[in-house]
Enzyme design. Structure first.
Site, PDB file in Angstrom:
ATOM      1  N   ASP A 236      -7.309  -2.822  14.193  1.00  0.00           N
ATOM      2  CA  ASP A 236      -8.699  -3.078  13.776  1.00  0.00           C
ATOM      3  C   ASP A 236      -8.801  -4.310  12.873  1.00  0.00           C
ATOM      4  OD1 ASP A 236      -7.552  -2.195  11.424  1.00  0.00           O
ATOM      5  OD2 ASP A 236      -8.882  -0.478  11.145  1.00  0.00           O
TER       6      ASP A 236
ATOM      7  N   GLU B 125      -9.505  -1.992   5.493  1.00  0.00           N
ATOM      8  CA  GLU B 125     -10.155  -1.670   6.754  1.00  0.00           C
ATOM      9  C   GLU B 125     -11.417  -2.509   6.923  1.00  0.00           C
ATOM     10  OE1 GLU B 125      -8.321  -0.105   8.587  1.00  0.00           O
ATOM     11  OE2 GLU B 125      -7.828   1.947   8.003  1.00  0.00           O
TER      12      GLU B 125
ATOM     13  N   HIS C 181      -7.081  -4.930  10.154  1.00  0.00           N
ATOM     14  CA  HIS C 181      -6.863  -4.769   8.716  1.00  0.00           C
ATOM     15  C   HIS C 181      -5.625  -5.519   8.243  1.00  0.00           C
ATOM     16  CE1 HIS C 181      -4.602  -0.694   9.498  1.00  0.00           C
ATOM     17  NE2 HIS C 181      -3.721  -1.675   9.455  1.00  0.00           N
TER      18      HIS C 181
ATOM     19  N   ASP D 212       0.818  -1.213   0.000  1.00  0.00           N
ATOM     20  CA  ASP D 212       0.000   0.000   0.000  1.00  0.00           C
ATOM     21  C   ASP D 212       0.855   1.268   0.000  1.00  0.00           C
ATOM     22  OD1 ASP D 212       0.923  -0.426   2.609  1.00  0.00           O
ATOM     23  OD2 ASP D 212      -1.039  -1.004   3.362  1.00  0.00           O
TER      24      ASP D 212
HETATM   25  P1  PGA Z   1       2.433  -1.743  12.501  1.00  0.00           P
HETATM   26  O1  PGA Z   1       1.249  -1.591  11.460  1.00  0.00           O
HETATM   27  O2  PGA Z   1       3.331  -2.794  11.969  1.00  0.00           O
HETATM   28  O3  PGA Z   1       3.100  -0.397  12.540  1.00  0.00           O
HETATM   29  O4  PGA Z   1       1.829  -2.128  13.795  1.00  0.00           O
HETATM   30  C1  PGA Z   1       0.659  -2.739  10.958  1.00  0.00           C
HETATM   31  C2  PGA Z   1      -0.559  -2.414  10.139  1.00  0.00           C
HETATM   32  O5  PGA Z   1      -1.195  -1.370  10.358  1.00  0.00           O
HETATM   33  O6  PGA Z   1      -0.916  -3.214   9.267  1.00  0.00           O
END
Ligand code: PGA
Length: 265
Positions: A141, A148, A143, A72
């Site tokens: 959450d 999302e 995702h 992304d």
């Molecule tokens: P993080 O983010 O590795 O910084 O916890 C993971 C994500 O949001 O998919």
């Protein structure tokens, strides 16, 4: 799915790096075709990237015949912005390994025609022969990439609107201001990730425990898009003790027993 539980994030990150290296070597031993690797940003994969960099520097591993696709990118953030995922990937990984520049694919969040950019990304993945291994993290959450809650499990690469939750979590990189976090991103879809021959999801720390438990034990649901892993024939979750803490004791015991019986098979 298989669940690999390590004491802490550092150990989990090492496991993931060794797994990626083993897969790259396995493919190189049987074909000249490039290994196609899907990659995430975030805090979670940092230990894995550091170990892969160490392996390349010591001559144990090469990315010369590896093609990468990132998950992304923010929409509208200049590529050179320190918090763009282009910047993140170069700083933490690509600048330190021997991957040819043309093998790196990251969505262009500033494309004049975002829809065409997303469609071209799907085509580029197909042209590369599909993804051999997609590594990902998870959001608090649930995702996977920026899919999302309420993203269709059949989704493909597209522009998405980030939840307030995600903007707040990511505000730590934007001076603590959620409004400074771009509101939209381009993301591979859940189905784009699940089409990969293998998917390895990393989750470390107590903040991921609820999302991880519901992805593993809850229903398959667009409310927790990582739950799509339940249907993947070769899904691996690599987590630490803190992140696995919300599953049932018997689930935990079973994952440990499977690993003891099968090892890294
Ligand atoms: P993080 O983010 O590795 O910084 O916890 C993971 C994500 O949001 O998919």
């Amino acid at each position: 799915m298989k669940v690999i539980i390590r004491e802490n994030a550092a150990e989990g990150g090492l496991w993931a790096a060794r797994h990626i290296a083993a897969r790259i070597r396995e493919k190189a031993a049987r074909t000249h075709k490039p290994f196609v690797l899907g990659l995430p940003t975030g805090s979670t994969p940092l230990a894995t990237y550091a170990e892969l960099v160490r392996m390349v520097r010591s001559g144990e591993l090469s990315f010369r015949n590896v093609i990468t696709f990132n998950m992304d990118e923010y929409v509208g953030l200049p590529e050179a912005h320190p918090e763009s995922y282009h910047s993140f990937m170069h700083k933490n990984f690509f600048d330190h390994i021997d991957i040819p520049k043309e093998n790196i694919h990251i969505l262009n969040g500033n494309a004049a025609d975002p829809e065409a950019e997303c469609a071209a990304y799907e085509q580029a993945i197909a042209k590369a022969g599909g993804i051999d291994l997609f590594m990902g993290g998870i959001g608090e959450d649930g995702h996977i990439a920026f899919n999302e809650p309420f993203s269709p499990l059949s989704s493909r690469t597209r522009v998405v609107t980030l939840t307030q939750d995600t903007r707040e979590v990511n505000s730590r990189f934007f001076g603590g201001d959620p409004d400074a976090v771009p509101a939209r991103a381009m993301s591979v879809g859940v189905a784009t990730v699940m089409d990969s021959r293998e998917v390895m999801i990393l989750a470390f720390g107590p903040k991921k425990a609820r999302a991880l438990a519901s992805a593993i034990e809850g229903p398959l649901s667009h409310y927790n898009t990582v739950s799509a892993m339940q249907n993947h024939p070769a899904g691996i979750i690599v987590c630490d003790e803190a992140a696995i803490g919300e599953v049932k004791v018997n689930s935990y015991r079973y994952f440990k027993a499977v690993e003891a019986a099968e090892g890294d098979a």
